[in-house]
Motif scaffolding. Structure first.
Motif, PDB file in Angstrom:
ATOM      1  N   LEU A  11       0.846  -1.186   0.000  1.00  0.00           N
ATOM      2  CA  LEU A  11       0.000   0.000   0.000  1.00  0.00           C
ATOM      3  C   LEU A  11       0.884   1.239   0.000  1.00  0.00           C
ATOM      4  N   VAL A  12       0.614   2.149  -0.916  1.00  0.00           N
ATOM      5  CA  VAL A  12       1.407   3.371  -1.015  1.00  0.00           C
ATOM      6  C   VAL A  12       0.481   4.531  -1.339  1.00  0.00           C
ATOM      7  N   ASN A  81       7.421   5.120  -9.932  1.00  0.00           N
ATOM      8  CA  ASN A  81       7.417   6.442  -9.306  1.00  0.00           C
ATOM      9  C   ASN A  81       6.129   7.179  -9.669  1.00  0.00           C
ATOM     10  N   SER A  82       5.860   8.236  -8.932  1.00  0.00           N
ATOM     11  CA  SER A  82       4.676   9.069  -9.193  1.00  0.00           C
ATOM     12  C   SER A  82       3.422   8.215  -9.322  1.00  0.00           C
ATOM     13  N   LEU A  83       3.240   7.333  -8.373  1.00  0.00           N
ATOM     14  CA  LEU A  83       2.129   6.386  -8.449  1.00  0.00           C
ATOM     15  C   LEU A  83       0.786   7.085  -8.339  1.00  0.00           C
ATOM     16  N   THR A 119      -1.593  -1.363  -4.109  1.00  0.00           N
ATOM     17  CA  THR A 119      -2.733  -0.483  -3.874  1.00  0.00           C
ATOM     18  C   THR A 119      -2.211   0.927  -3.656  1.00  0.00           C
ATOM     19  N   VAL A 120      -2.704   1.854  -4.459  1.00  0.00           N
ATOM     20  CA  VAL A 120      -2.318   3.250  -4.352  1.00  0.00           C
ATOM     21  C   VAL A 120      -3.508   4.037  -3.824  1.00  0.00           C
ATOM     22  N   SER A 121      -3.333   4.630  -2.667  1.00  0.00           N
ATOM     23  CA  SER A 121      -4.425   5.395  -2.058  1.00  0.00           C
ATOM     24  C   SER A 121      -4.345   6.854  -2.455  1.00  0.00           C
ATOM     25  N   SER A 122      -5.501   7.463  -2.577  1.00  0.00           N
ATOM     26  CA  SER A 122      -5.544   8.881  -2.990  1.00  0.00           C
ATOM     27  C   SER A 122      -5.486   9.808  -1.785  1.00  0.00           C
TER      28      SER A 122
END
Length: 122
Positions: A11-12, A81-83, A119-122
């Motif tokens: 998770l990032v 990068n820059s996910l 998983t990329v959280s906003s």
């Protein structure tokens, strides 16, 4: 039978970075690649790299992701990068059994890993 083991998912937050790894159980002389599959969507190409160093990227990966390969350890990496939240998916490592040059087509790859979740959280 070659086994591919992915690691590094997690998770990032949006804008962050993460590196995925894929270790092969044997020598891979052919192209290796990363694909991803988001919920409810088809698997899509991300990046691929030949053993000699040539690479190709999807439009969404260009400028943000870098695929690299360590032939000595039979490992391929995906530096992301820059996910963005839309990068959320299960990421799969793949290796061809016949093709040397990198390909964006899943049919060109014979060996597949089990996948690792990003998983990329906003």
């Amino acid at each position: 039978q070659v086994q591919l083991i992915e690691s590094g998912g997690g998770l990032v937050q949006a804008g962050g970075s993460l590196r995925l790894s894929c270790a092969a159980s044997g020598v891979i002389n052919y192209a290796m690649a990363w694909f991803r599959q988001a919920p409810g969507k088809e698997r899509e190409f991300v990046a691929a790299k030949s053993r000699s160093g040539s690479s190709t990227y999807s439009d969404s990966a260009k400028g943000r992701f870098t695929i690299s390969r360590d032939n000595a350890t039979n490992t391929v990496y995906l530096q992301m990068n820059s996910l963005r939240p839309e990068d959320t998916a299960v990421y799969y490592c793949a290796a061809s059994a016949t093709r040397y040059s990198p390909s964006s087509k899943s049919v060109d790859y014979f060996h597949w890993g089990q996948g690792t979740q990003l998983t990329v959280s906003s």
